[in-house]
Design an enzyme around this catalytic site. Sequence first.
Site, PDB file in Angstrom:
ATOM      1  CG  ASP A 105      -7.102 -28.992 -32.181  1.00  0.00           C
ATOM      2  OD1 ASP A 105      -6.050 -28.344 -32.009  1.00  0.00           O
ATOM      3  OD2 ASP A 105      -8.137 -28.511 -32.677  1.00  0.00           O
ATOM      4  N   GLY A 106      -3.913 -30.059 -32.831  1.00  0.00           N
ATOM      5  CA  GLY A 106      -2.953 -30.106 -33.948  1.00  0.00           C
ATOM      6  C   GLY A 106      -2.015 -31.295 -33.790  1.00  0.00           C
ATOM      7  CB  ILE A 151      -4.071 -24.148 -20.106  1.00  0.00           C
ATOM      8  CG1 ILE A 151      -3.974 -23.108 -21.231  1.00  0.00           C
ATOM      9  CG2 ILE A 151      -2.706 -24.505 -19.555  1.00  0.00           C
ATOM     10  CD1 ILE A 151      -3.581 -21.720 -20.726  1.00  0.00           C
ATOM     11  CG  ASP A 152      -6.667 -23.449 -24.765  1.00  0.00           C
ATOM     12  OD1 ASP A 152      -6.190 -22.642 -23.952  1.00  0.00           O
ATOM     13  OD2 ASP A 152      -6.255 -23.557 -25.934  1.00  0.00           O
ATOM     14  CG  MET A 194      -3.990 -17.453 -22.506  1.00  0.00           C
ATOM     15  SD  MET A 194      -2.516 -18.511 -22.458  1.00  0.00           S
ATOM     16  CE  MET A 194      -1.277 -17.384 -23.112  1.00  0.00           C
ATOM     17  NE  ARG A 196      -4.871 -22.544 -29.238  1.00  0.00           N
ATOM     18  CZ  ARG A 196      -3.829 -22.091 -29.914  1.00  0.00           C
ATOM     19  NH1 ARG A 196      -4.002 -21.292 -30.934  1.00  0.00           N
ATOM     20  NH2 ARG A 196      -2.611 -22.451 -29.575  1.00  0.00           N
ATOM     21  CD  GLU A 250      -6.452 -16.574 -25.879  1.00  0.00           C
ATOM     22  OE1 GLU A 250      -5.485 -15.795 -25.886  1.00  0.00           O
ATOM     23  OE2 GLU A 250      -6.326 -17.812 -25.988  1.00  0.00           O
ATOM     24  NE  ARG A 278      -4.741   1.865 -13.340  1.00  0.00           N
ATOM     25  CZ  ARG A 278      -5.339   3.056 -13.267  1.00  0.00           C
ATOM     26  NH1 ARG A 278      -6.461   3.273 -13.906  1.00  0.00           N
ATOM     27  NH2 ARG A 278      -4.801   4.033 -12.548  1.00  0.00           N
ATOM     28  CB  VAL A 285       1.047 -15.564 -15.541  1.00  0.00           C
ATOM     29  CG1 VAL A 285       0.639 -15.958 -14.135  1.00  0.00           C
ATOM     30  CG2 VAL A 285       2.135 -14.516 -15.514  1.00  0.00           C
TER      31      VAL A 285
END
Length: 366
Positions: A105-106, A151-152, A194, A196, A250, A278, A285
């Site tokens: 979007d930026g 990718i978001d 990921m 955002r 995230e 863990r 990646v």
Amino acid sequence: HPKIAVLTSGGDAQGMNAVVRAVVRTAIHEGAVPYGVHEGWRGAVEGGDLIREMHWSDVSGILNLGGTTIGTARCAEFRERSGRRQAVKNLVQLGIDRIIAIGGDGTLTGADALRAEWPTLVDELLEAGEIDSETAATHHTAHLAGVVGSIDNDLVGSDMTVGADSALHRILEAIDAISSTAASHQRTFVMEVMGRNCGYLALMSAMAGGCDEVFIPEMPPDDGWQDALCQKVRAGRAAGRRDSIIVVAEGAKDRHGQAIHATDIRDVLADTLGEDVRVTALGHVQRGGTPSAYDRWMSTLLGYSAALDVLRADETHESHILATKHNRVTAIPMMEAVANTRAIASHLADGNYERAVASRGASYSS
Ligand code: F6P
């Protein structure tokens, strides 16, 4: 022979190369001259060797490559008017007034600002004697189109952004790989992915991976989530489940706007259940590697459509984002899509979760 520039800006995404390839080849096929602007908007601002004509063979062998071969960057100068003035100068001097920007979007906000200011900046450059009157007259308006490379999958109003499907595949490979080691040791893994402000990658990978629980920004857990989670994992173990996998986006938060990190979840399970937990943060990646089949053909269609959009533009043309909506290539007004996407990010930041989800749905069905 109209000239058309293509650039990739912001974070890279698998499938960006397919868009660039389609733009270059469609332009040549239509009798236009394509230029690659290298290193994102920085290339437009700096000009020189960073804006180069591209030929058919320059985009050979890139369809299957991740990342972006023409480079990308986050450019502070382009956010300033002075940077955009320099970019217009560099572009019109080469005879370029049609641009395809691929990014988040930026990137697309910058593209629309450039389109809106273009005629004024051309007048200014002419007055300052930095371009001649013929250049100013021939390239007085600009035509821009955008393709969302991220990718978001956070563009409101579209099915999928370029790269989201490949990232999802990468996450699933990791979940599958981890489930075998988790099962061997009867361990719990918390996987951070990921996205955002957007929970798409987390939600879809958790569903496709058969995971135990998922935390996403759009649906913060009720207070007391720690106990509910422990009960769920305990019940799974009691029923004979050997591996437990929890996915956390995230951007996940609780009902009070407090971030929920993978390590918070680990500590809750370890302290309450004595589980051997863990954490795996997948990081970049997810953005790397070869694009999926979907990200190759969808991006090819979008690049083709974006090239035609700017080449066939007339004086009344408005900037569009070319995206898939309801599984068809659609031209969405650029600023409307960016404004809706930003509105959702701010609803989430303000804790208006229901409103964020409702707006996303409304923009999609309209
Ligand atoms: O927007 C794509 C994205 O990968 C996000 O999912 C992530 O939060 C961010 O970019 C990471 O940015 P950078 O590559 O600058 O670390």
